[in-house]
Design a protein around this motif. Structure first.
Motif, PDB file in Angstrom:
ATOM      1  N   PRO A  82       0.804  -1.238   0.000  1.00  0.00           N
ATOM      2  CA  PRO A  82       0.000   0.000   0.000  1.00  0.00           C
ATOM      3  C   PRO A  82       0.829   1.276   0.000  1.00  0.00           C
ATOM      4  O   PRO A  82       0.365   2.316  -0.472  1.00  0.00           O
ATOM      5  N   ASP A  83       2.055   1.241   0.541  1.00  0.00           N
ATOM      6  CA  ASP A  83       2.868   2.454   0.628  1.00  0.00           C
ATOM      7  C   ASP A  83       3.684   2.718  -0.626  1.00  0.00           C
ATOM      8  O   ASP A  83       4.519   3.629  -0.641  1.00  0.00           O
ATOM      9  N   LYS A  84       3.467   1.939  -1.682  1.00  0.00           N
ATOM     10  CA  LYS A  84       4.277   2.079  -2.882  1.00  0.00           C
ATOM     11  C   LYS A  84       3.374   2.088  -4.101  1.00  0.00           C
ATOM     12  O   LYS A  84       2.467   1.269  -4.215  1.00  0.00           O
ATOM     13  N   ALA A  85       3.619   3.028  -5.033  1.00  0.00           N
ATOM     14  CA  ALA A  85       2.835   3.096  -6.267  1.00  0.00           C
ATOM     15  C   ALA A  85       3.613   3.884  -7.307  1.00  0.00           C
ATOM     16  O   ALA A  85       4.473   4.710  -6.970  1.00  0.00           O
ATOM     17  N   GLU A  86       3.296   3.629  -8.561  1.00  0.00           N
ATOM     18  CA  GLU A  86       3.921   4.341  -9.666  1.00  0.00           C
ATOM     19  C   GLU A  86       2.848   4.752 -10.660  1.00  0.00           C
ATOM     20  O   GLU A  86       2.112   3.904 -11.176  1.00  0.00           O
ATOM     21  N   LEU A  87       2.738   6.063 -10.897  1.00  0.00           N
ATOM     22  CA  LEU A  87       1.790   6.602 -11.865  1.00  0.00           C
ATOM     23  C   LEU A  87       2.535   6.834 -13.172  1.00  0.00           C
ATOM     24  O   LEU A  87       3.488   7.609 -13.222  1.00  0.00           O
ATOM     25  N   VAL A  88       2.102   6.133 -14.215  1.00  0.00           N
ATOM     26  CA  VAL A  88       2.763   6.207 -15.519  1.00  0.00           C
ATOM     27  C   VAL A  88       1.921   7.071 -16.440  1.00  0.00           C
ATOM     28  O   VAL A  88       0.744   6.786 -16.678  1.00  0.00           O
ATOM     29  N   LEU A  89       2.519   8.129 -16.975  1.00  0.00           N
ATOM     30  CA  LEU A  89       1.835   9.051 -17.875  1.00  0.00           C
ATOM     31  C   LEU A  89       2.382   8.882 -19.281  1.00  0.00           C
ATOM     32  O   LEU A  89       3.498   8.392 -19.482  1.00  0.00           O
ATOM     33  N   PRO A  90       1.622   9.286 -20.291  1.00  0.00           N
ATOM     34  CA  PRO A  90       2.119   9.177 -21.674  1.00  0.00           C
ATOM     35  C   PRO A  90       3.385  10.001 -21.873  1.00  0.00           C
ATOM     36  O   PRO A  90       3.579  11.038 -21.244  1.00  0.00           O
ATOM     37  N   GLY A  91       4.248   9.523 -22.755  1.00  0.00           N
ATOM     38  CA  GLY A  91       5.480  10.240 -23.036  1.00  0.00           C
ATOM     39  C   GLY A  91       6.650   9.833 -22.175  1.00  0.00           C
ATOM     40  O   GLY A  91       7.671  10.539 -22.150  1.00  0.00           O
ATOM     41  N   GLY A  92       6.543   8.735 -21.461  1.00  0.00           N
ATOM     42  CA  GLY A  92       7.660   8.286 -20.644  1.00  0.00           C
ATOM     43  C   GLY A  92       7.827   9.033 -19.345  1.00  0.00           C
ATOM     44  O   GLY A  92       8.928   9.081 -18.795  1.00  0.00           O
TER      45      GLY A  92
END
Length: 221
Positions: A82-92
């Motif tokens: 729960p304490d870790k996440a990665e938000l990936v957006l377009p364009g790297g």
């Protein structure tokens, strides 16, 4: 005025129906995420563009499945960590959070504010190969400053400084002054270990009190 006829799909055309299933991510290869707990024929899926959180191993996800149309992970429902996440957006571009820390990964970051931009932290670190700072007016205050420079080149039209105490240790010091060099002090003491030379077209020494010259040999003229 011509009538606009509504175009409707032909009744013989059957649109594929998407099914929503829950699954657990068990692994990943490239853009494919392996799933467990979904229907037997659904063992892998890709992340949908609308799913900004990057699925990790052990996450519970919502999967949209269309027969012969592929499967996509629409959302991450619960995190294995729960304490870790990665938000990936377009364009790297990616925003990674872990235990309250935020990391921004991007090729270029541009911050723009129409009024103010403020950054506050007990410790601030800036690192880079080249740095450029431009201000019309700059005010800086520090209780203690320590700096290490390989080479410093400075240009200024006017410099004014007020210092309580100044201590300098220099290997070699060279100064070129085009006009006037004036020193005003209560007391001045100059201590030279080897040789002290003064060369001038005209030289004057004035004292209202005593003038003392002491040496083993004194040459005048």
């Amino acid at each position: 005025m011509q009538n606009l006829n509504r175009l409707t799909a032909s009744s013989d055309f059957a649109e594929p129906q998407a099914r929503m299933v829950y699954a657990c991510v068990t692994g990943r290869i490239d853009t494919w995420f392996f799933l467990n707990g979904a229907s037997p024929e659904l063992d892998r899926a890709q992340r949908a563009a609308s799913c900004l959180i990057e699925p990790e191993r052990g996450d519970k996800v919502l999967v949209s499945h269309v027969e012969e149309g592929g499967a996509y992970i629409l959302a991450v429902l619960s995190r294995a960590e729960p304490d870790k996440a990665e938000l990936v957006l377009p364009g790297g571009v990616a925003l990674q959070t872990e235990a309250g820390a935020l990391t921004v990964r991007a090729r270029k970051i541009d911050l723009q504010a129409s009024e103010d931009a403020t950054m506050q932290a007990p410790n601030v670190t800036l690192g880079g190969i080249n740095g450029i700072v431009r201000f019309q007016r700059l005010e800086a205050a520090a209780q203690k400053m320590r700096a290490h420079f390989g080479a410093v080149h400075g240009m200024a039209q006017s410099v004014t400084s007020v210092v309580g105490r100044l201590v300098q240790r220099v290997g070699d010091s060279l100064r070129w002054i085009d006009d006037v060099d004036e020193t005003r002090a209560g007391r001045v003491r100059v201590q030279v270990e080897d040789r002290f030379d003064i060369n001038a077209r005209h030289a004057s020494m004035r004292a209202t009190g005593q003038v003392k010259i002491d040496g083993e040999k004194i040459d005048l003229g």
